[in-house]
Motif scaffolding. Structure first.
Motif, PDB file in Angstrom:
ATOM      1  N   GLU A  40      -9.226   1.874  -1.883  1.00  0.00           N
ATOM      2  CA  GLU A  40      -9.777   2.354  -0.610  1.00  0.00           C
ATOM      3  C   GLU A  40      -9.415   1.431   0.550  1.00  0.00           C
ATOM      4  O   GLU A  40      -9.101   1.909   1.641  1.00  0.00           O
ATOM      5  N   THR A  99      -8.482  12.843  -2.064  1.00  0.00           N
ATOM      6  CA  THR A  99      -8.534  11.557  -2.760  1.00  0.00           C
ATOM      7  C   THR A  99      -7.741  11.590  -4.056  1.00  0.00           C
ATOM      8  O   THR A  99      -7.262  10.555  -4.502  1.00  0.00           O
ATOM      9  N   VAL A 114      -5.991   2.296   1.764  1.00  0.00           N
ATOM     10  CA  VAL A 114      -5.983   3.563   2.506  1.00  0.00           C
ATOM     11  C   VAL A 114      -6.499   3.342   3.917  1.00  0.00           C
ATOM     12  O   VAL A 114      -5.924   3.839   4.899  1.00  0.00           O
ATOM     13  N   GLY A 144     -10.993  12.756   2.035  1.00  0.00           N
ATOM     14  CA  GLY A 144     -11.359  11.794   3.063  1.00  0.00           C
ATOM     15  C   GLY A 144     -10.997  12.358   4.422  1.00  0.00           C
ATOM     16  O   GLY A 144      -9.924  12.938   4.602  1.00  0.00           O
ATOM     17  N   TYR A 173     -16.357  11.035   3.616  1.00  0.00           N
ATOM     18  CA  TYR A 173     -15.853  11.924   2.576  1.00  0.00           C
ATOM     19  C   TYR A 173     -16.511  13.278   2.694  1.00  0.00           C
ATOM     20  O   TYR A 173     -17.700  13.380   2.985  1.00  0.00           O
ATOM     21  N   ARG A 215     -12.538  16.261  -3.699  1.00  0.00           N
ATOM     22  CA  ARG A 215     -13.164  15.499  -2.618  1.00  0.00           C
ATOM     23  C   ARG A 215     -12.058  15.011  -1.691  1.00  0.00           C
ATOM     24  O   ARG A 215     -10.990  14.615  -2.141  1.00  0.00           O
TER      25      ARG A 215
END
Length: 133
Positions: free
Chosen positions: A68, A61, A71, A97, A85, A95
């Motif tokens: 978001e 991320t 994406v 995705g 996630y 973190r």
């Protein structure tokens, strides 16, 4: 240099290192956000294309400077769906995705076997078929 000045220097060393670390993180963030939205979308699409035929794509991320919903739109255009996630175990890990290819073997394992009724419902939710009345 007296002992007192040495102790003062040692006491100021941790805050100075924290300021240096904050400056480095800020500079990395500014360098990562290069290009306009179209360029960043293209870079994200390449991340999905670099799967080398794989069914799972992991996108950090911190590397994506897009909202978001954008994406998810790029992922859907590339034939992937968002799974969730993955949280980092330590503060130094980022973190990420996790996306899987729609209709691939990993997606089939996650969703399980779909019967005819469930296939029709998933097509309706994906927007590929009209909703039954």
């Amino acid at each position: 240099m007296s002992v007192g000045w040495l102790l003062v220097a040692l006491a100021l060393l941790p805050p100075a290192l924290w300021l240096l670390a904050i400056a480095v993180v800020t500079a990395r963030g500014k360098l990562r956000r290069r290009g306009d939205e179209r360029t960043r979308r293209l870079r994200l699409a390449r991340m999905f294309g670099r799967g080398f035929g794989g069914d799972v794509v992991v996108v950090p991320t911190a590397d994506v400077d897009l909202p978001e919903h954008t994406v998810l739109e790029v992922a859907a255009g590339a034939g992937f769906r968002f799974v969730g996630y993955e949280r980092a175990d330590t503060p130094l890990r980022r973190r990420v995705g996790v996306f899987v290819r729609v209709g691939g073997p990993v997606d089939a394992v996650i969703r399980g076997p779909l019967g005819p009724d469930e296939r029709a419902k998933s097509a309706v939710h994906a927007g590929r078929a009209p909703a039954p009345r």
